[in-house]
Write a protein that holds these residues in place. Structure first.
Motif, PDB file in Angstrom:
ATOM      1  N   ALA A   1      62.811  -1.653  41.221  1.00 28.83           N
ATOM      2  CA  ALA A   1      62.665  -0.741  42.508  1.00 28.83           C
ATOM      3  C   ALA A   1      61.870  -1.738  43.639  1.00 28.83           C
ATOM      4  CB  ALA A   1      61.831  -0.425  42.359  1.00 28.83           C
ATOM      5  N   THR A   2      62.386  -1.661  44.893  1.00 25.55           N
ATOM      6  CA  THR A   2      61.854  -2.505  45.655  1.00 25.55           C
ATOM      7  C   THR A   2      59.732  -2.104  45.968  1.00 25.55           C
ATOM      8  OG1 THR A   2      63.275  -2.064  47.673  1.00 25.55           O
ATOM      9  CG2 THR A   2      60.987  -2.706  48.674  1.00 25.55           C
ATOM     10  N   VAL A   3      58.882  -3.400  45.818  1.00 27.64           N
ATOM     11  CA  VAL A   3      58.003  -2.859  45.478  1.00 27.64           C
ATOM     12  C   VAL A   3      56.996  -2.918  47.056  1.00 27.64           C
ATOM     13  CG1 VAL A   3      56.331  -4.457  44.760  1.00 27.64           C
ATOM     14  CG2 VAL A   3      58.387  -4.383  43.232  1.00 27.64           C
ATOM     15  N   VAL A   4      55.860  -2.484  47.079  1.00 29.91           N
ATOM     16  CA  VAL A   4      55.189  -2.218  48.217  1.00 29.91           C
ATOM     17  C   VAL A   4      53.565  -3.447  47.470  1.00 29.91           C
ATOM     18  CG1 VAL A   4      53.864  -0.898  50.123  1.00 29.91           C
ATOM     19  CG2 VAL A   4      56.292  -0.472  50.126  1.00 29.91           C
TER      20      VAL A   4
ATOM     21  N   SER B   1      49.971  -2.477  44.011  1.00 26.01           N
ATOM     22  CA  SER B   1      51.005  -2.915  44.396  1.00 26.01           C
ATOM     23  C   SER B   1      51.284  -1.548  43.454  1.00 26.01           C
ATOM     24  CB  SER B   1      51.807  -3.939  43.176  1.00 26.01           C
ATOM     25  OG  SER B   1      51.521  -5.342  44.488  1.00 26.01           O
ATOM     26  N   ALA B   2      53.544  -1.208  44.284  1.00 22.65           N
ATOM     27  CA  ALA B   2      53.329   0.113  43.806  1.00 22.65           C
ATOM     28  C   ALA B   2      55.142   0.008  44.228  1.00 22.65           C
ATOM     29  CB  ALA B   2      53.104   1.348  44.409  1.00 22.65           C
ATOM     30  N   PRO B   3      55.819   0.440  43.037  1.00 18.83           N
ATOM     31  CA  PRO B   3      57.012   1.398  43.882  1.00 18.83           C
ATOM     32  C   PRO B   3      57.223   1.784  45.047  1.00 18.83           C
ATOM     33  CG  PRO B   3      56.299   2.129  41.914  1.00 18.83           C
ATOM     34  CD  PRO B   3      55.662   1.770  41.905  1.00 18.83           C
ATOM     35  N   ALA B   4      58.311   2.115  45.867  1.00 13.53           N
ATOM     36  CA  ALA B   4      58.040   2.117  46.627  1.00 13.53           C
ATOM     37  C   ALA B   4      58.345   3.491  47.014  1.00 13.53           C
ATOM     38  CB  ALA B   4      59.020   1.755  48.123  1.00 13.53           C
ATOM     39  N   THR B   5      59.085   4.255  45.726  1.00 12.61           N
ATOM     40  CA  THR B   5      59.825   5.644  45.802  1.00 12.61           C
ATOM     41  C   THR B   5      59.133   6.215  44.640  1.00 12.61           C
ATOM     42  OG1 THR B   5      61.375   4.524  45.154  1.00 12.61           O
ATOM     43  CG2 THR B   5      61.767   5.039  47.163  1.00 12.61           C
TER      44      THR B   5
END
Length: 316
Positions: free
Chosen positions: A20-23, A44-48
């Motif tokens: 996933a996209t990571v934020v 740090s977390a997945p964007a969704t």
């Protein structure tokens, strides 16, 4: 706050092949009365995605919340929220050796992890778009080197006193699994220098019952131990409950570079070895925190059947 675009979003922890996209956001500052310094944390977390399991990561000596990105980025891209606090021994804080907190930093470290767990709601609220997406019932700890020892205390490991009696139980019922990388072994095998200066390095693993993956390098020769690399397998040998041991061929203390992307961060740079650690730790965490998930069994079988495997895996 920064974001790294790695692949399509909409990923769940069961989704191994679709990162996933990571934020990533930090520092998020938590009040820490009695610590002398506020506690800084990187998230740090997945964007969704929702109902995301949590991994609290403890860094090695001198590092900070900005290190260990190869692990944090991968785990977050595969559905975990990764929380990395900066401990008092971090070079970024430059705590002098004569500071009165120094002898108790090992306890402050454990308290840092608990403080992060206490502040899950605060942390998710301070990351745009993360609020309400954490699953507070699925929490693991992880760490490298001294950080692995710190994480192990929340899993039930205890420090032996001078009389050989296990000290305070600092386990946390909110934590149900762990990944322990290059975890120091028993205190009976410390060098004279380590025995004199690091009295907390005398663990008892007798009550470390929580499921854990222990990762060791077969070329990891510690200056703190009179034994060889097998010292780093003691937690597997001496703890009860469901444990797995991943022994990596040719790996030194940084296990190929888990502490950073730059070659200067390690003396045994091996992107392939780090990639193996990423895959196996993610599969272990996912299965340990998600009932019914079979990814760990599949990953273990694949390693056993690989003629060019970079390590061996044992479980009990």
């Amino acid at each position: 706050m920064s974001a790294s675009n790695t692949a399509p979003s909409h990923v769940t922890p069961q989704s191994v092949d679709a990162p996933a996209t990571v934020v990533s956001a930090g520092p998020i500052v938590l009040s820490a009365p009695g610590r002398g310094e506020a506690l800084q944390v990187r998230v740090s977390a997945p964007a969704t995605g929702g109902d995301l399991p949590v991994v609290v990561f403890s860094h090695g000596f001198g590092s900070s919340m900005n290190d260990y990105a190869p692990l944090a980025d991968f785990w977050a891209a595969h559905g975990f929220v990764v929380l990395r606090p900066t401990h008092l021994d971090s070079r970024t804080l430059a705590l002098p050796a004569e500071d009165p907190r120094t002898p108790r930093i090992w306890r402050y470290r454990t308290e840092d992890l608990r403080r992060v767990l206490d502040a899950l709601d605060v942390l998710q609220a301070r990351v745009p778009g993360l609020g309400g997406r954490l699953d507070h019932g699925r929490v693991a700890v992880a760490g490298h080197s001294w950080g692995a020892q710190t994480a192990s205390t929340l899993l039930g490991a205890r420090v032996l006193g001078s009389d050989g009696v296990p000290g305070e139980d600092m386990s946390d019922p909110r934590v149900t699994a762990g990944v322990l990388l290059a975890l120091p072994g028993l205190g009976d095998d410390l060098t004279p220098f380590a025995a004199e200066n690091f009295s907390f390095m005398k663990p008892s693993f007798d009550r470390m019952t929580a499921p854990a993956l222990i990762v060791a390098g077969d070329h990891d020769q510690s200056a703190l131990s009179t034994r060889g690399p097998d010292w780093f397998t003691d937690a597997y040998t001496h703890s009860p409950g469901r444990k797995s041991l991943l022994t990596l061929f040719g790996a030194e203390h940084s296990l190929g570079g888990v502490n950073g992307y730059e070659a200067a961060a390690t003396t045994d740079e091996s992107p392939a070895r780090v990639a193996l650690i990423q895959r196996l730790t993610s599969a272990f965490l996912r299965s340990a925190l998600t009932p019914g998930d079979t990814g760990w069994q599949a990953a273990a079988t694949a390693l056993h059947e690989d003629p060019d495997a970079l390590g061996t895996l044992h479980s009990k």
